[in-house]
Design a protein around this motif. Structure first.
Motif, PDB file in Angstrom:
ATOM      1  N   VAL A 121       0.836  -1.187   0.000  1.00 56.57           N
ATOM      2  CA  VAL A 121       0.000   0.000   0.000  1.00 56.57           C
ATOM      3  C   VAL A 121       0.883   1.255   0.000  1.00 56.57           C
ATOM      4  O   VAL A 121       1.981   1.233   0.558  1.00 56.57           O
ATOM      5  CB  VAL A 121      -0.956  -0.050   1.231  1.00 56.57           C
ATOM      6  CG1 VAL A 121      -0.192  -0.064   2.540  1.00 56.57           C
ATOM      7  CG2 VAL A 121      -1.956   1.078   1.235  1.00 56.57           C
ATOM      8  N   VAL A 131       1.232   5.271   0.975  1.00 59.14           N
ATOM      9  CA  VAL A 131       0.654   6.220   1.936  1.00 59.14           C
ATOM     10  C   VAL A 131       1.458   7.527   1.918  1.00 59.14           C
ATOM     11  O   VAL A 131       2.675   7.491   2.077  1.00 59.14           O
ATOM     12  CB  VAL A 131       0.695   5.612   3.366  1.00 59.14           C
ATOM     13  CG1 VAL A 131       0.266   6.628   4.414  1.00 59.14           C
ATOM     14  CG2 VAL A 131      -0.165   4.358   3.452  1.00 59.14           C
ATOM     15  N   HIS A 175      -3.753   3.197  -3.035  1.00 56.92           N
ATOM     16  CA  HIS A 175      -3.304   4.441  -2.420  1.00 56.92           C
ATOM     17  C   HIS A 175      -4.216   4.742  -1.228  1.00 56.92           C
ATOM     18  O   HIS A 175      -5.427   4.798  -1.384  1.00 56.92           O
ATOM     19  CB  HIS A 175      -3.394   5.576  -3.449  1.00 56.92           C
ATOM     20  CG  HIS A 175      -2.930   6.898  -2.930  1.00 56.92           C
ATOM     21  ND1 HIS A 175      -3.772   7.963  -2.728  1.00 56.92           N
ATOM     22  CD2 HIS A 175      -1.695   7.318  -2.556  1.00 56.92           C
ATOM     23  CE1 HIS A 175      -3.073   8.984  -2.265  1.00 56.92           C
ATOM     24  NE2 HIS A 175      -1.815   8.625  -2.152  1.00 56.92           N
ATOM     25  N   LYS A 176      -3.614   4.918  -0.052  1.00 57.48           N
ATOM     26  CA  LYS A 176      -4.425   5.173   1.139  1.00 57.48           C
ATOM     27  C   LYS A 176      -4.057   6.528   1.729  1.00 57.48           C
ATOM     28  O   LYS A 176      -3.134   6.642   2.535  1.00 57.48           O
ATOM     29  CB  LYS A 176      -4.187   4.074   2.193  1.00 57.48           C
ATOM     30  CG  LYS A 176      -4.514   2.677   1.713  1.00 57.48           C
ATOM     31  CD  LYS A 176      -6.012   2.450   1.666  1.00 57.48           C
ATOM     32  CE  LYS A 176      -6.316   1.028   1.184  1.00 57.48           C
ATOM     33  NZ  LYS A 176      -7.711   0.857   0.800  1.00 57.48           N
ATOM     34  N   LEU A 228      -5.044   6.823   5.742  1.00 64.17           N
ATOM     35  CA  LEU A 228      -4.683   5.773   6.694  1.00 64.17           C
ATOM     36  C   LEU A 228      -3.905   6.352   7.874  1.00 64.17           C
ATOM     37  O   LEU A 228      -4.085   5.963   9.016  1.00 64.17           O
ATOM     38  CB  LEU A 228      -3.850   4.722   5.941  1.00 64.17           C
ATOM     39  CG  LEU A 228      -3.537   3.419   6.659  1.00 64.17           C
ATOM     40  CD1 LEU A 228      -3.498   2.287   5.642  1.00 64.17           C
ATOM     41  CD2 LEU A 228      -2.206   3.483   7.370  1.00 64.17           C
ATOM     42  N   SER A 280      -8.539   1.767  10.430  1.00 65.78           N
ATOM     43  CA  SER A 280      -7.844   1.587   9.156  1.00 65.78           C
ATOM     44  C   SER A 280      -7.121   0.250   9.143  1.00 65.78           C
ATOM     45  O   SER A 280      -6.636  -0.219  10.163  1.00 65.78           O
ATOM     46  CB  SER A 280      -6.869   2.735   8.916  1.00 65.78           C
ATOM     47  OG  SER A 280      -5.956   2.811   9.978  1.00 65.78           O
TER      48      SER A 280
END
Ligand code: ZN
Ligand code: ZN
Length: 277
Positions: free
Chosen positions: A151, A153, A185-186, A189, A221
């Motif tokens: 992921v 961030v 794409h977070k 988070l 999250s």
């Protein structure tokens, strides 16, 4: 748009056809690309997604030198670890200063790259964010360990700061980077729970102190066992990226990698008496 170009008459014939052609060609280009390079003001002579001349663009990339295996800092001779066959690590990483596994940057935070990052930061120059993301994706592909992520961030701004500015400049890079690397794409988070202090931060200790514990993962999250790729525009001391990494790991992240567009050339350590840094 600049002034219109009219055919020169006697003046031009005096100076010769060649010179006139050069001038006419510049005028032609300036009609299509009326702005100069946003860094050095040089007239832009070719179409580009970013308003910088070739010379400025080619000055961004960091020279390839020996780097610390962990934090990516260019190594000075006295910092090198001496063990044969052991990875080279800087003094900070010999002391296990950082919670992240590895950090790398595209360029040195100096000269034209400083100016480019300021444009990204203050003018929301999104094509530049995409351009930087492409460079970071190239960098990640040259070093396989940087691709070990689930992921992407961005390093967050405090929500008041983000509301003020209207965007997070790290997100202008991390979002297209996630797309390049085909990773989720977070953007929410990680949150910054404590704003940057308003006062000018003078010492290195204050810099570390100001970010320690300033980040947290948003409740609910999904970070458990995830390998996180953190993205920011600039890495200076590494304190911010380190504080983000600690928050992510405390919430169960498996590992944290960091990519930044630029890296401060020098990375002084806090004074030895400053505690457990
Ligand atoms: Zn330029
Ligand atoms: Zn290091």
């Amino acid at each position: 748009m600049g002034e219109s170009y009219s055919l020169p008459s006697t003046r031009a014939s005096r100076r010769g056809v060649r010179e006139w052609l050069a001038e006419a060609s510049d005028a032609f280009v300036s009609v299509f690309f009326p702005a100069g390079c946003r860094i050095c003001d040089e007239l832009l002579t070719r179409a580009s997604r970013v308003p910088f001349c070739e010379e400025c663009l080619s000055s961004f990339r960091a020279p390839s030198v020996e780097k610390c295996e962990v934090c990516g800092q260019a190594l000075e001779f006295e910092w090198m670890s001496s063990g044969e066959g052991e990875p080279l690590v800087c003094r900070a990483c010999q002391q296990k200063t950082y919670a992240f596994d590895r950090a790398r940057s595209y360029g040195i935070y100096d000269g034209p790259l400083v100016r480019a990052i300021l444009l990204l930061k203050w003018e929301r120059m999104e094509p530049l964010g995409t351009w930087f993301a492409q460079r970071l994706a190239e960098l990640a592909r040259t070093e396989i360990a940087l691709l070990a992520a689930d992921v992407v961030v961005p390093v967050p701004l405090h929500r008041e700061r983000e509301r003020e500015r209207g965007y997070n400049q790290a997100g202008l890079i991390s979002k297209p980077l996630a797309r390049e690397l085909r990773l989720p794409h977070k953007a929410v988070l990680l949150v910054r729970t404590r704003p940057r202090p308003n006062k000018q931060i003078l010492s290195l200790e204050e810099r570390w102190e100001s970010v320690r514990g300033a980040f947290a993962t948003r409740s609910g999250s999904q970070v458990d066992n995830k390998r996180v790729l953190l993205v920011d525009d600039v890495m200076t001391t590494g304190a911010t990226v380190d504080a983000c990494a600690r928050a992510l790991l405390a919430s169960g992240a498996k590992s944290v990698l960091a990519l930044t567009v630029a890296r401060a050339a020098r990375n002084p350590l806090p004074a030895p008496d400053s505690g457990n840094l």
